[in-house]
Write an enzyme that holds these catalytic residues in place. Structure first.
Site, mmCIF file in Angstrom:
data_model
loop_
_atom_site.group_PDB
_atom_site.id
_atom_site.type_symbol
_atom_site.label_atom_id
_atom_site.label_comp_id
_atom_site.label_asym_id
_atom_site.label_seq_id
_atom_site.Cartn_x
_atom_site.Cartn_y
_atom_site.Cartn_z
ATOM 1 N N LYS A 156 0.841 -1.177 0.000
ATOM 2 C CA LYS A 156 0.000 0.000 0.000
ATOM 3 C C LYS A 156 0.887 1.242 0.000
ATOM 4 C CE LYS A 156 -1.418 1.820 3.846
ATOM 5 N NZ LYS A 156 -0.564 2.428 4.865
ATOM 6 N N HIS A 190 -1.285 -5.394 5.566
ATOM 7 C CA HIS A 190 -0.676 -6.272 6.577
ATOM 8 C C HIS A 190 -1.587 -6.534 7.780
ATOM 9 C CE1 HIS A 190 0.483 -2.554 8.656
ATOM 10 N NE2 HIS A 190 0.717 -3.289 9.719
ATOM 11 N N LYS A 199 -2.457 -10.232 10.598
ATOM 12 C CA LYS A 199 -2.272 -10.291 12.053
ATOM 13 C C LYS A 199 -3.073 -11.466 12.613
ATOM 14 C CE LYS A 199 -1.484 -5.333 12.645
ATOM 15 N NZ LYS A 199 -0.226 -5.063 13.313
ATOM 16 N N GLU A 242 -2.466 4.973 17.717
ATOM 17 C CA GLU A 242 -1.011 4.780 17.703
ATOM 18 C C GLU A 242 -0.335 5.820 18.582
ATOM 19 O OE1 GLU A 242 0.759 3.295 13.799
ATOM 20 O OE2 GLU A 242 -0.597 4.897 13.203
ATOM 21 N N ASP A 247 -4.008 6.705 4.781
ATOM 22 C CA ASP A 247 -2.972 5.837 5.345
ATOM 23 C C ASP A 247 -3.556 4.676 6.166
ATOM 24 O OD1 ASP A 247 -0.149 5.297 5.931
ATOM 25 O OD2 ASP A 247 -0.626 5.904 7.988
ATOM 26 N N HIS A 283 -6.599 -0.436 6.266
ATOM 27 C CA HIS A 283 -6.664 -1.263 7.480
ATOM 28 C C HIS A 283 -8.037 -1.208 8.166
ATOM 29 C CE1 HIS A 283 -2.507 -1.358 6.677
ATOM 30 N NE2 HIS A 283 -2.137 -0.308 7.364
ATOM 31 N N LYS A 326 -2.575 9.385 15.326
ATOM 32 C CA LYS A 326 -1.165 9.255 15.710
ATOM 33 C C LYS A 326 -0.879 10.181 16.892
ATOM 34 C CE LYS A 326 0.848 7.745 11.360
ATOM 35 N NZ LYS A 326 1.019 6.315 11.653
HETATM 36 C C1 BG6 Z 1 0.973 1.372 8.067
HETATM 37 C C2 BG6 Z 1 0.821 2.865 8.071
HETATM 38 O O1 BG6 Z 1 0.279 0.807 6.996
HETATM 39 O O2 BG6 Z 1 0.482 0.845 9.282
HETATM 40 C C3 BG6 Z 1 1.531 3.480 9.265
HETATM 41 O O3 BG6 Z 1 1.365 3.399 6.871
HETATM 42 C C4 BG6 Z 1 1.076 2.824 10.544
HETATM 43 O O4 BG6 Z 1 1.326 4.880 9.324
HETATM 44 C C5 BG6 Z 1 1.156 1.305 10.427
HETATM 45 O O5 BG6 Z 1 1.909 3.283 11.605
HETATM 46 C C6 BG6 Z 1 0.543 0.639 11.641
HETATM 47 O O6 BG6 Z 1 0.794 -0.739 11.588
HETATM 48 P P1 BG6 Z 1 0.942 -1.605 12.915
HETATM 49 O O7 BG6 Z 1 1.068 -3.002 12.427
HETATM 50 O O8 BG6 Z 1 2.146 -1.081 13.626
HETATM 51 O O9 BG6 Z 1 -0.301 -1.356 13.706
#
Ligand code: BG6
Length: 491
Positions: free
Chosen positions: A152, A182, A186, A220, A239, A244, A344
């Site tokens: 992505k 991704h 998980k 986050e 993003d 996600h 964030k």
């Molecule tokens: C990514 C985003 O796809 O996922 C990031 O670009 C983000 O900004 C991240 O921090 C979060 O992934 P995870 O697995 O750490 O929750």
């Protein structure tokens, strides 16, 4: 299990993703015997680098980021002997010619045509040129065993995503394209399907008759750090939400697929996206809250305001926080609000799904005030818990809510596979279940487009601010207030 030789090619081999995620994932697959005996990892990037230095850097990446901790010297030696660094400019045809020769040599040595995996871990602007190079040099021409993995962001809006799909589908078949998200790899996310469809306790209640609302939050702690350049033209909606968050929403809201089969699961998920009520521009400013962090403190560390971060415009109106209320207009969900949130520089990392049930219809106890709540915690806590009313022991009939908890750490030992391990193994085995099909990506863009458009027309209208280290602006709370006391609820 696949036993054919495998040639993995990583474009963008000097990048962060390769070092933090891809090589540690491949290494863990290797030490756990998931890779076939014959494999090679061709690593391509435009920088000149000594092979030994390159490998040392990868080893440090494993030592720092792999769940298996420090690499075993003997195993690392064997694994790293399969890694080949190739300097190559993605814009030069010679890069693809060289690669093709290497792949053909690899096949000759093994007297077998290998499975070829091309991982595009590059900036999005290189996707087309790399895909075209692979196509021109017929490096990825066997539709049953050659696969391209695309990171992505897949496009920056609906039009660009459509164009990219067209471009790729002119050269390859859908079967060969693995658009990665991704979150789908998980462990706790994959488990939601098992939880929903293998337990008959919850599924009959999983609808608007019994559910009051659903919350999906991905909070986050990290700010944008060194990624300002990318992030400032992206923002939280592109993003995190377009991919996600909407994917999690699909898993929570989808109907049971006819079977555990890739296409059926992907169909069921895409349907959810198609039933999301389109946002009007009035809805956007009423039901979508966007905000940006200002200077503050996270985890006792000072965080600069977003506009002061490296490579961010000083008057940027890019959002680092989004909450939204949306509806899925189908029979199962009509009338149930879904609240989604991400941000964030928040106080803690919390990825959690909350299913809040309606109040019990027979209020025979005066202190039965708390409705049942199911909390699926994706990270960092890995647990599922159910809140229910309980009689406090004693002579009085007094109620108190308590939790019934399932914790991974109590039930299982050992570390869980990383998302990238699960997903890379799926690519190797040719299983696209957890990857995004062309129509899924486009349907997800369709959901967010009215929001992007409304914000573009009114760049700073209702852009709010929150100090880093707080849970976002007050307005976000107001959005959810009629249904819940707060966002980001932990079990
Ligand atoms: C990514 C985003 O796809 O996922 C990031 O670009 C983000 O900004 C991240 O921090 C979060 O992934 P995870 O697995 O750490 O929750």
């Amino acid at each position: 299990k696949n036993e054919l030789p495998v040639a993995v090619t990583i474009f963008g081999a000097k990048g962060d993703l390769t070092r933090r995620k891809l090589i540690p994932a491949l290494y863990n697959l290797y030490i756990e015997n998931h890779l076939p005996p014959l494999f090679s990892i061709f690593c391509i990037d435009f920088l000149e680098t000594e092979s030994a230095a390159f490998k040392t850097d990868l080893l440090e990446g494993i030592n720092e980021f792999s769940r298996s901790g420090q690499a075993d010297p003997v195993k690392w030696k064997a694994f790293s002997s399969k890694i080949i660094y190739m300097k190559g400019d993605f814009q030069e045809t010679t890069t693809f010619q060289n690669l093709k020769e290497k792949l053909v040599d690899f096949d000759k040595q093994n007297s077998q045509r290998s499975i070829r995996i091309f991982y595009l871990a590059t900036a999005p602007r290189f996707i087309e040129v790399i895909a075209d190079g692979l196509y021109q040099y017929t490096a990825c021409n066997k539709d049953k065993q050659d696969r391209i993995v695309i990171e992505k962001p897949f496009g920056t809006d609906l039009d660009s995503a459509k164009k990219l799909n067209l471009f790729l589908l002119k050269r390859f078949t859908e079967k060969q394209l693995y658009r990665i998200d991704h979150y789908l790899g998980k462990e706790t996310v994959q488990n939601i399907l098992a939880f929903r469809f293998a337990n008959n306790v919850f599924e009959p209640l999983w609808n608007n008759k019994y559910i009051d609302h659903v919350q999906i939050s991905l909070a986050e702690q990290v700010g944008v750090g060194k990624r300002g350049g990318y992030y400032d033209s992206s923002g939280a909606l592109r993003d995190m939400i377009q991919n996600h968050l909407l994917q999690l929403l699909c898993i929570v809201a989808m109907d049971c697929p006819g079977a555990y089969k890739a296409e059926l699961i992907r169909d069921a998920k895409t349907k959810v996206l198609k039933y999301i009520r389109p946002f009007t521009s009035r809805d956007v400013f009423k039901n979508v809250i966007r905000a940006q962090y200002t200077e503050g403190t996270v985890n006792n560390q000072p965080v600069p305001g977003y506009r002061k971060e490296a490579q961010v415009l000083p008057d940027s109106s890019t959002e680092t926080f989004v909450t939204a209320k949306l509806f899925i207009d189908n029979k199962r969900w009509r009338g149930v609000p879904f609240f989604i949130a991400t941000g964030k520089a928040l106080p803690r990392q919390v990825s959690v799904i909350v299913i809040q049930f309606k109040n019990s219809p027979n209020k025979i106890f005066k202190d039965d005030t708390v409705p049942n709540r199911l909390v699926i915690s994706i990270q960092p806590e890995l647990e599922i818990s159910l809140l229910f009313e309980n009689k406090v022991p004693g002579l009085e009939m007094k109620l108190q809510p308590v939790d019934m908890d399932f914790m991974y750490k109590d039930a299982y030992t050992g570390s869980l596979p990383e998302a990238y391990e699960a997903l890379l193994l799926d690519v190797l085995e040719g299983d696209p279940t957890l990857f995004m099909r062309a129509d899924q990506v486009e349907a997800a863009w369709k959901v967010v487009m009215p929001i992007l458009d409304a914000w573009k027309k009114n760049p700073s209208k209702k852009l709010l601010f929150y100090p880093a280290g707080t849970w976002g602006p007050e307005a976000a709370l107001k959005l959810i207030r009629p249904h819940a006391k707060k966002w980001f609820q932990l079990p």
